[in-house]
Design a protein around this motif. Structure first.
Motif, mmCIF file in Angstrom:
data_model
loop_
_atom_site.group_PDB
_atom_site.id
_atom_site.type_symbol
_atom_site.label_atom_id
_atom_site.label_comp_id
_atom_site.label_asym_id
_atom_site.label_seq_id
_atom_site.Cartn_x
_atom_site.Cartn_y
_atom_site.Cartn_z
ATOM 1 N N VAL A 243 -16.350 15.603 -8.938
ATOM 2 C CA VAL A 243 -15.462 14.493 -9.305
ATOM 3 C C VAL A 243 -14.145 14.577 -8.534
ATOM 4 C CG1 VAL A 243 -14.110 13.493 -11.183
ATOM 5 C CG2 VAL A 243 -16.481 14.164 -11.583
ATOM 6 N N ILE A 244 -13.619 15.804 -8.427
ATOM 7 C CA ILE A 244 -12.366 15.981 -7.695
ATOM 8 C C ILE A 244 -12.547 15.617 -6.222
ATOM 9 C CG2 ILE A 244 -10.704 17.713 -6.912
ATOM 10 C CD1 ILE A 244 -11.120 19.128 -9.608
ATOM 11 N N ALA A 245 -13.684 16.025 -5.637
ATOM 12 C CA ALA A 245 -13.943 15.709 -4.230
ATOM 13 C C ALA A 245 -14.068 14.204 -4.021
ATOM 14 C CB ALA A 245 -15.213 16.421 -3.760
ATOM 15 N N ARG A 246 -14.772 13.526 -4.959
ATOM 16 C CA ARG A 246 -14.914 12.070 -4.836
ATOM 17 C C ARG A 246 -13.565 11.381 -4.955
ATOM 18 N NH1 ARG A 246 -15.278 8.233 -8.603
ATOM 19 N NH2 ARG A 246 -15.643 9.741 -10.277
ATOM 20 N N LEU A 247 -12.767 11.797 -5.895
ATOM 21 C CA LEU A 247 -11.444 11.197 -6.055
ATOM 22 C C LEU A 247 -10.582 11.423 -4.818
ATOM 23 C CD1 LEU A 247 -10.680 12.119 -9.774
ATOM 24 C CD2 LEU A 247 -11.299 9.886 -8.863
ATOM 25 N N ASN A 248 -10.703 12.615 -4.228
ATOM 26 C CA ASN A 248 -9.935 12.888 -3.005
ATOM 27 C C ASN A 248 -10.355 11.961 -1.877
ATOM 28 O OD1 ASN A 248 -8.343 14.901 -4.113
ATOM 29 N ND2 ASN A 248 -9.785 16.534 -3.606
ATOM 30 N N ARG A 249 -11.695 11.720 -1.764
ATOM 31 C CA ARG A 249 -12.179 10.804 -0.716
ATOM 32 C C ARG A 249 -11.668 9.390 -0.951
ATOM 33 N NH1 ARG A 249 -17.092 13.518 -1.572
ATOM 34 N NH2 ARG A 249 -17.898 11.726 -2.739
ATOM 35 N N GLU A 250 -11.709 8.941 -2.205
ATOM 36 C CA GLU A 250 -11.228 7.596 -2.504
ATOM 37 C C GLU A 250 -9.736 7.466 -2.218
ATOM 38 O OE1 GLU A 250 -12.276 6.828 -6.514
ATOM 39 O OE2 GLU A 250 -14.433 6.590 -6.104
ATOM 40 N N ILE A 251 -8.996 8.512 -2.516
ATOM 41 C CA ILE A 251 -7.561 8.486 -2.228
ATOM 42 C C ILE A 251 -7.319 8.377 -0.725
ATOM 43 C CG2 ILE A 251 -5.451 9.877 -2.288
ATOM 44 C CD1 ILE A 251 -6.384 10.949 -5.000
ATOM 45 N N GLU A 252 -8.099 9.133 0.067
ATOM 46 C CA GLU A 252 -7.949 9.080 1.525
ATOM 47 C C GLU A 252 -8.319 7.699 2.062
ATOM 48 O OE1 GLU A 252 -6.607 11.277 3.483
ATOM 49 O OE2 GLU A 252 -6.214 12.600 1.777
ATOM 50 N N GLN A 253 -9.397 7.109 1.493
ATOM 51 C CA GLN A 253 -9.798 5.775 1.940
ATOM 52 C C GLN A 253 -8.730 4.734 1.621
ATOM 53 O OE1 GLN A 253 -13.566 5.109 0.057
ATOM 54 N NE2 GLN A 253 -14.674 6.519 1.399
ATOM 55 N N LEU A 254 -8.151 4.839 0.431
ATOM 56 C CA LEU A 254 -7.093 3.909 0.070
ATOM 57 C C LEU A 254 -5.878 4.057 0.979
ATOM 58 C CD1 LEU A 254 -7.242 4.102 -3.835
ATOM 59 C CD2 LEU A 254 -7.898 2.173 -2.395
ATOM 60 N N LYS A 255 -5.561 5.300 1.333
ATOM 61 C CA LYS A 255 -4.439 5.528 2.250
ATOM 62 C C LYS A 255 -4.715 4.883 3.602
ATOM 63 C CE LYS A 255 -2.709 9.866 0.249
ATOM 64 N NZ LYS A 255 -2.500 11.317 0.483
ATOM 65 N N GLU A 256 -5.971 5.038 4.108
ATOM 66 C CA GLU A 256 -6.326 4.463 5.401
ATOM 67 C C GLU A 256 -6.257 2.939 5.357
ATOM 68 O OE1 GLU A 256 -10.107 5.964 6.452
ATOM 69 O OE2 GLU A 256 -9.407 8.031 6.776
ATOM 70 N N ARG A 257 -6.737 2.345 4.256
ATOM 71 C CA ARG A 257 -6.688 0.884 4.146
ATOM 72 C C ARG A 257 -5.253 0.369 4.099
ATOM 73 N NH1 ARG A 257 -11.360 -0.166 -0.460
ATOM 74 N NH2 ARG A 257 -13.143 0.541 0.799
ATOM 75 N N ASN A 258 -4.414 1.086 3.391
ATOM 76 C CA ASN A 258 -3.007 0.669 3.306
ATOM 77 C C ASN A 258 -2.288 0.805 4.642
ATOM 78 O OD1 ASN A 258 -3.212 0.054 0.595
ATOM 79 N ND2 ASN A 258 -2.642 2.118 -0.067
ATOM 80 N N GLN A 259 -2.728 1.795 5.437
ATOM 81 C CA GLN A 259 -2.072 2.022 6.724
ATOM 82 C C GLN A 259 -2.570 1.060 7.788
ATOM 83 O OE1 GLN A 259 -2.800 6.124 7.559
ATOM 84 N NE2 GLN A 259 -1.361 6.879 6.009
ATOM 85 N N THR A 260 -3.881 0.692 7.747
ATOM 86 C CA THR A 260 -4.458 -0.178 8.787
ATOM 87 C C THR A 260 -5.238 -1.315 8.135
ATOM 88 O OG1 THR A 260 -6.392 1.272 8.890
ATOM 89 C CG2 THR A 260 -4.610 1.679 10.467
#
Length: 476
Positions: free
Chosen positions: A118-135
């Motif tokens: 669960v922690i790994a999945r949440l970390n991936r989702e957080i990274e994806q959200l960061k990438e979407r917000n940046q680009t």
């Protein structure tokens, strides 16, 4: 009296009034204090109130217990047996506790592993959200083009469904089919590789595809070949006219489909696009009612969905079962059907690209498909010699038309009241005479080889068929 815990003579004996076991008072009280209110021998509930003191004679209480050194052999054996029983009881308790500990440890490890995932999945989702917000522009650029196709198809399907239900008018057929006969025979293709495999009709023009790798466009009014479409490296397996543009399509065993455009002159067709992506021979193709997309079936067991404007393969899905021998879009364009070599017919939803129904009833490969114009029925032809009508509302077969040989092609007339069937060396025309009745009105047996395809012109202005005898025959 012997204590059930120590095996020694009790100094202050007490008895469990529920089970009758005798214990040394101090030992049983210590056991209850340490292990809880459980009888050590029977494992039943036990409290201090359940223990009844026993009174011994003065002689018995004043007498010291005999020492092991002075006891008799039977007494010694008895004492050893009692001690063994106590150790066995203790070992049982230890094993029970060990098993419980193992279960708790296993459960804890499972919870830890789940928490890590669960922690790994949440970390991936957080990274994806960061990438979407940046680009955000990049995210929009990589949007699945199938989403746009689905929206386009859904909108057009809604329009066509409304037209069929509210505005469609059935055109009356005035032609006497029973009086029709073969009026013209044309040998259009080369003789070194005989056989015409497919045809299509658009007004007074016919396109044919043959074993000689070419396609011919023939004018029924002038009786002349208008164009020869050469470019495939293997036989042409299917041909198609675009209904609203002067464009023709040819499918081939060389795994490609070619788009030909007439340009300014009907006699000057040029190659516009080549569609590729299949790993096997193209067996059939169908134009989507939007006029913007082309569906294909192939011996590689997959269907393809192409954009006509860009020649891009937008979607390719395998049935994971068998070769696809035919494909046909529903008049609304929301679904389409594929004919399989495993004797099944599969119905697919365009928007989701998923299989939504499977028709089973044929016993051999299904070779031909045709939807009725009202969208209620699907006709299928098979190598088992059957033509079956499938009710798309009830999802079952409602009519069987038995032929004397494998069926090579089926085709509804535009209004849906006539059906042409190519089987063996004959073309049979059926007419609807009731909800579940179709009668033979005419059989044309003019070909010298197996009939490969048949098409009924709109309003039954004429009927055309092709055969392995190299001929195109026109009936009027």
């Amino acid at each position: 009296m012997i204590c059930g815990l120590s095996g020694a003579v009790c100094q202050e004996p007490v008895v469990n009034i529920k089970t009758g076991h005798v214990y040394e008072k101090r030992l049983i009280e210590e056991h209850i204090k340490t292990h809880g209110n459980v009888c050590p021998l029977s494992e039943t509930p036990l409290t201090l109130e359940d223990l009844l003191p026993l009174k011994l004679s003065t002689l018995a209480t004043d007498m010291a217990p005999p020492s092991k050194a002075t006891s008799s052999i039977p007494s010694l054996l008895s004492a050893l047996q009692t001690e063994y029983d106590a150790h066995a009881l203790e070992m049982f308790q230890v094993k029970k506790h060990l098993q419980q500990t193992r279960q708790e440890l296993s459960h804890a490890l499972y919870q830890y592993d789940a928490a890590c995932r669960v922690i790994a999945r949440l970390n991936r989702e957080i990274e994806q959200l960061k990438e979407r917000n940046q680009t955000p522009q990049v995210a929009d650029a990589v949007q699945d083009p199938w989403d746009a196709v689905s929206a386009h198809v859904a909108a057009r399907a809604k329009e066509l469904a409304h037209y069929r239900k509210k505005e469609r008018r059935v055109e009356e057929i005035t032609k006497n089919v029973a009086a029709m006969n073969s009026t013209a025979t044309h040998t259009l293709h080369q003789s070194d590789k005989p056989g015409v495999l497919a045809l299509d009709i658009k007004e007074h023009r016919i396109i044919t595809g043959g074993n000689d790798k070419d396609a011919k466009i023939f004018n029924t009014q002038s009786g002349q070949i208008e164009a020869t479409l050469s470019g495939h490296s293997k036989k042409v397996t299917d041909v198609l006219f675009h209904p609203n543009a002067d464009v023709a399509f040819t499918a081939s065993a060389d795994k490609t489909v070619k788009l030909w455009s007439a340009g300014s002159s009907e006699r000057n067709y040029t190659l516009g696009h080549t569609f590729s992506g299949h790993e096997g021979s193209i067996t059939s193709m169908s134009l989507h009612p939007t006029g913007s997309y082309l569906g294909t079936s192939s011996e590689d067991g997959a269907w393809g969905f192409f954009d006509l404007g860009t020649a891009t393969l937008l979607k390719k899905v395998a049935a994971k079962a068998s070769e696809m021998l035919a494909l046909q879009f529903h008049p609304d364009g929301a679904i389409f059907a594929t004919a399989q070599s495993d004797s099944t017919i599969r119905v697919w939803d365009v928007a989701s690209a998923n299989e939504v129904a499977k028709f089973e009833g044929h016993t051999k490969a299904v070779t031909a498909l045709s939807f009725s114009e009202n969208g209620y029925h699907l006709a299928s032809g098979s190598a088992d010699g059957l033509v079956k009508f499938w009710d798309l509302r009830k999802l079952k077969s409602v009519i069987d038309l038995q032929q004397d040989a494998p069926v090579h092609a089926v085709n509804f007339e535009f209004n849906g009241s006539y059906l042409g069937v190519a089987s063996n060396k004959a073309v049979t025309i059926y007419k609807e005479s009731g909800k579940k009745n179709w009668d033979i009105v005419k059989t044309f047996a003019d070909h010298q080889g197996n009939v490969t395809d048949v098409k009924l012109a709109r309003g039954l202005e004429f009927i055309a068929s092709t055969s392995l005898d190299r001929s195109l025959k026109i009936y009027a």
